[in-house]
Design an enzyme around this catalytic site. Sequence first.
Site, short mmCIF file in Angstrom:
data_model
loop_
_atom_site.label_atom_id
_atom_site.label_comp_id
_atom_site.label_asym_id
_atom_site.label_seq_id
_atom_site.Cartn_x
_atom_site.Cartn_y
_atom_site.Cartn_z
N GLY A 46 0.84 -1.19 0.00
CA GLY A 46 0.00 0.00 0.00
C GLY A 46 0.88 1.24 0.00
O GLY A 46 2.06 1.16 0.34
N GLN A 51 2.76 10.11 1.90
CA GLN A 51 4.09 9.49 2.03
C GLN A 51 5.06 9.97 0.93
O GLN A 51 6.27 9.77 1.06
CB GLN A 51 3.99 7.96 1.98
CG GLN A 51 3.31 7.37 3.20
CD GLN A 51 3.22 5.87 3.10
OE1 GLN A 51 2.31 5.34 2.47
NE2 GLN A 51 4.17 5.17 3.69
N CYS A 94 5.78 -0.21 7.58
CA CYS A 94 5.42 1.01 6.85
C CYS A 94 6.65 1.47 6.09
O CYS A 94 7.75 1.51 6.66
CB CYS A 94 4.96 2.10 7.83
SG CYS A 94 4.49 3.63 6.99
N LEU A 95 6.47 1.82 4.85
CA LEU A 95 7.59 2.27 4.03
C LEU A 95 8.19 3.58 4.57
O LEU A 95 9.33 3.88 4.26
CB LEU A 95 7.15 2.45 2.57
CG LEU A 95 6.75 1.13 1.87
CD1 LEU A 95 6.10 1.41 0.52
CD2 LEU A 95 7.95 0.21 1.71
N HIS A 136 -4.61 1.13 7.30
CA HIS A 136 -3.26 1.70 7.49
C HIS A 136 -3.07 2.89 6.54
O HIS A 136 -2.58 3.95 6.95
CB HIS A 136 -2.23 0.59 7.24
CG HIS A 136 -0.80 1.02 7.21
ND1 HIS A 136 0.14 0.55 8.09
CD2 HIS A 136 -0.12 1.86 6.36
CE1 HIS A 136 1.32 1.10 7.82
NE2 HIS A 136 1.19 1.88 6.77
N GLU A 137 -3.50 2.73 5.28
CA GLU A 137 -3.35 3.82 4.30
C GLU A 137 -4.26 4.99 4.66
O GLU A 137 -3.87 6.15 4.53
CB GLU A 137 -3.66 3.34 2.88
CG GLU A 137 -2.81 2.19 2.36
CD GLU A 137 -1.34 2.31 2.69
OE1 GLU A 137 -0.82 3.44 2.75
OE2 GLU A 137 -0.71 1.26 2.91
N HIS A 140 -2.80 7.26 7.16
CA HIS A 140 -1.82 8.23 6.63
C HIS A 140 -2.52 9.53 6.21
O HIS A 140 -1.93 10.60 6.30
CB HIS A 140 -1.08 7.64 5.42
CG HIS A 140 0.06 6.73 5.75
ND1 HIS A 140 1.18 7.15 6.45
CD2 HIS A 140 0.29 5.43 5.47
CE1 HIS A 140 2.04 6.14 6.57
NE2 HIS A 140 1.52 5.08 5.98
O1 GNR Z 1 4.08 -2.55 2.65
C1 GNR Z 1 3.38 -2.43 3.65
N1 GNR Z 1 3.05 -3.54 4.35
C2 GNR Z 1 2.08 -3.55 5.34
C3 GNR Z 1 2.00 -4.70 6.15
C4 GNR Z 1 1.04 -4.77 7.14
C5 GNR Z 1 0.15 -3.74 7.31
C6 GNR Z 1 0.22 -2.60 6.53
C7 GNR Z 1 1.18 -2.51 5.54
S1 GNR Z 1 1.26 -1.10 4.53
C8 GNR Z 1 2.93 -1.09 4.09
C9 GNR Z 1 3.22 -0.01 3.06
C10 GNR Z 1 2.97 1.35 3.66
O2 GNR Z 1 3.72 1.92 4.41
N2 GNR Z 1 1.84 1.91 3.36
O3 GNR Z 1 1.52 3.11 3.90
NI NI Z 2 2.53 3.20 5.81
#
Ligand code: GNR
Ligand code: NI
Length: 184
Positions: A46, A51, A94-95, A136-137, A140
């Site tokens: 995601g 980001q 999270c990236l 999660h997205e 953000h």
């Molecule tokens: O790549 C991602 N893996 C992930 C694993 C578990 C729950 C959420 C994520 S999102 C993350 C990429 C990211 O930072 N998206 O904002």
């Molecule tokens: Ni993230």
Amino acid sequence: MALLPIIIAPDPRLKQIAAPVARVDDQVRQLMDDLLETMYQAPGIGLAAPQVGVLKRVIVVDASAKDEERAPLCMANPELIEVSDEDAHYEEGCLSLPEHYAEVVRPIRIRVRYLDHENEIRELDAEELLATCIQHEMDHLEGILFVDHLSALKRNMILRKLTKAKKADKTPDKIPTGAPVAAE
Ligand code: GNR
Ligand code: NI
């Protein structure tokens, strides 16, 4: 298509609230395409526009398995319209918080309403990893990171390590003298 640099925490840009898009026009579509390309290259499941420093309510996700066909989803102005009482526990990453992982608890099933790549209003039922990733997205877009769901102790441990890593990267003696910085 373009690869966009991903902002690493701590950074004030990751704590802002993103603004809704009026509609999915060519510019927003380009952003969606660039987010997908950047997400696949990372690789991640995601990516949210904040980001990459764009404070618009745009996210992309693809929670398909490696051995499956790609299943990209592009969403503008996503809204949760239903959430389950039952929770799921997932180890999240999270990236923007590279190399840090922790278990987060969220509703296991959601229904989300959004504008798709063609500016059509859509609703999607998601569960398990896909539901976790969409939430999660969406966090953000509110300036919330997964560490904000942890205890202050765990959150600060991760954020301190990232602050240290950033400072180490900026040390001038880490840059080889005379070597030009690679141009794009
Ligand atoms: O790549 C991602 N893996 C992930 C694993 C578990 C729950 C959420 C994520 S999102 C993350 C990429 C990211 O930072 N998206 O904002
Ligand atoms: Ni993230």
